[in-house]
Design a protein around this motif. Sequence first.
Motif, short mmCIF file in Angstrom:
data_model
loop_
_atom_site.label_atom_id
_atom_site.label_comp_id
_atom_site.label_asym_id
_atom_site.label_seq_id
_atom_site.Cartn_x
_atom_site.Cartn_y
_atom_site.Cartn_z
N PHE A 283 0.83 -1.20 0.00
CA PHE A 283 0.00 0.00 0.00
C PHE A 283 0.87 1.25 0.00
O PHE A 283 0.60 2.22 -0.74
CB PHE A 283 -0.92 -0.01 1.23
CG PHE A 283 -1.85 1.18 1.29
CD1 PHE A 283 -3.13 1.08 0.78
CD2 PHE A 283 -1.45 2.37 1.87
CE1 PHE A 283 -4.00 2.18 0.83
CE2 PHE A 283 -2.30 3.46 1.93
CZ PHE A 283 -3.58 3.36 1.41
N THR A 284 1.94 1.23 0.81
CA THR A 284 2.84 2.38 0.88
C THR A 284 3.51 2.64 -0.46
O THR A 284 3.63 3.79 -0.91
CB THR A 284 3.89 2.16 1.98
OG1 THR A 284 3.22 1.96 3.24
CG2 THR A 284 4.81 3.35 2.08
N GLN A 285 3.96 1.56 -1.11
CA GLN A 285 4.60 1.73 -2.41
C GLN A 285 3.62 2.28 -3.44
O GLN A 285 3.96 3.16 -4.22
CB GLN A 285 5.18 0.40 -2.90
CG GLN A 285 6.40 -0.10 -2.14
CD GLN A 285 7.65 0.71 -2.48
OE1 GLN A 285 7.61 1.69 -3.20
NE2 GLN A 285 8.78 0.27 -1.94
N VAL A 286 2.40 1.76 -3.45
CA VAL A 286 1.39 2.22 -4.41
C VAL A 286 1.04 3.68 -4.17
O VAL A 286 1.04 4.51 -5.09
CB VAL A 286 0.14 1.33 -4.37
CG1 VAL A 286 -1.00 1.95 -5.18
CG2 VAL A 286 0.46 -0.06 -4.89
N GLN A 287 0.73 4.01 -2.92
CA GLN A 287 0.32 5.39 -2.66
C GLN A 287 1.50 6.35 -2.76
O GLN A 287 1.31 7.52 -3.11
CB GLN A 287 -0.38 5.49 -1.29
CG GLN A 287 0.46 5.31 -0.07
CD GLN A 287 1.05 6.62 0.42
OE1 GLN A 287 0.54 7.69 0.10
NE2 GLN A 287 2.13 6.52 1.17
#
Length: 567
Positions: A283-287
């Motif tokens: 999620f952190t990488q995507v956002q």
Amino acid sequence: MGAGLIFIILINTFGQIKLNAWFGSFYDALFQRSLPLLANEVVAFLVIVGGLLCLVVAQTWLQETIKVRLREWLTHDLMDQWLKPGRAFHLSQAGEDGANPDQYIQADARQLADMSASLVIGLFHASLLLLSFVGVLWALSNQVVFSYDGRTFTIPGYMVWCALAYALTGSWLTWLIGRPLIKLNAERYAREADLRFAIMRINETVASVAMARGEAHERRTANGSIVSVIDLGRKLANGHSRLTWITSGYGWLALVVPILLATPGVFSGSLSLGGLMMVVGAFTQVQNSLRWFVDNFPGIADWRATLLRVSRFRNGLAYLDLEPNPNPDATGTGGIALAPHPQGHVSFDNAAIGHADSPLTFATSTIELKPGERALIETASDSDRALLLRTLVGLSLEGSGTILLPEAKDVMFVPARLDFRIGTLREAMIYPASSTDLDDTLISSALVRAGLMNLLGRLDDKERWDRALQAQDQQRLMLARLILHRPAWVLFEDMAATANEQDLRVFRSVFARELLGTAVIGLGACTALNGFFERKFRLARKLETAAPPVTFDAAPMQARQRIEAAE
């Protein structure tokens, strides 16, 4: 280099995926309290991080080198466009739009190259991470199981949609709050350039300022530019502060939002601690990829302002090429026709120089000067003389008629205000030729002939020669340049106006020997050189009814040679 950088970013992205998967295994091993499993995970971590470290170093080197190459290309391109014949002069006459070309070519080009490389590479990296981790996050979303009314279900791509909604909300707020920064950054560069120009102008005239005790006045004048820069700085500070509410708040919330969103899976038992860490990492990488716009909006605003300035400067240069007639409606003609003379003479045929309301004209319609002749063209004012000189060098063609000139390589123009390039004495002497065209023996001989023996040992000294030398020595240095280059034609303004008797004797002697066959056209009064010119002409406004007609000094060439040889 671009292909190598893309390859490294691809491998780096693969390494990031492996690192995210490692976090799941590491936390599961930690939760199982298994020391062997934990040791294996530590070894795997060192291998992955070691590889990523090498990739990051290589990516940094390639990125920084690309910035240097990009700046090299852009600076050379702008210099090539700026220094096309006549363009630099026309730009200096273009008012505010042509002010501070040094700012565009040096500071703006550097910033545009650096920011373009950083933003493009960052956007590509973020896009690649997004494409890679969206699939990972989509698969992990199946582990987030919801329970409702005794039933369990999953939402396909649940965490992906949450990441998209979170990032788009932050991007929209950032654009809304930060949009005014684009205009402020563009204005900042213009005001910074004005301040630097004001300081440079003071530095260029420090001697006259000191003699007039004008430091206080210059300080007051410069204060206006300083206040303008500071006021704009305050507006930028306020804008960045408002934007920080969004960017920083967005970053802090990102620490807890993915955990809260994945909580249903933890509570239902479908998501282990390791799985939670993998979901949070993905999620952190995507956002982070999606919030690239949020993180880089101040830089994008700065980049866009710089791009607009450089583009406007470069595109504007193309419109500075001289048209046949700058104002055809006013003159009703096609402008002055300036062309090479087939025999290498100088001729004026029905030449009317300047605006049609009051052009500069000769008393006779046709004048022709042949090689070896010496003619004086008198004008009523310095501005008329400057207009004639600009016309002869092709910088102004307003008017009508035809002017034919020798080839440019055969002519040297000597302005009233002598100007020597910053550099070595050798470079000042050979300008505009290259260092391989003229050797030091010829340069030294020319200095001796012009009476500048004191400069013989200073050929490699780098100076501001317009400041290091007195006015009379500068004139002698220009005379040495003429001896060195041996032009077929010399056009000069009243360069002998401030010369003393000894300088005039050297001047006449040089033109009686080394430059005997050189044709000379003097512009202005040149009263100190009475008897030097064989022909005299008067260039006057048509409204000046009392302007004297063209006169001729009938001294023959042989008499001139005997007189000057005796002197």
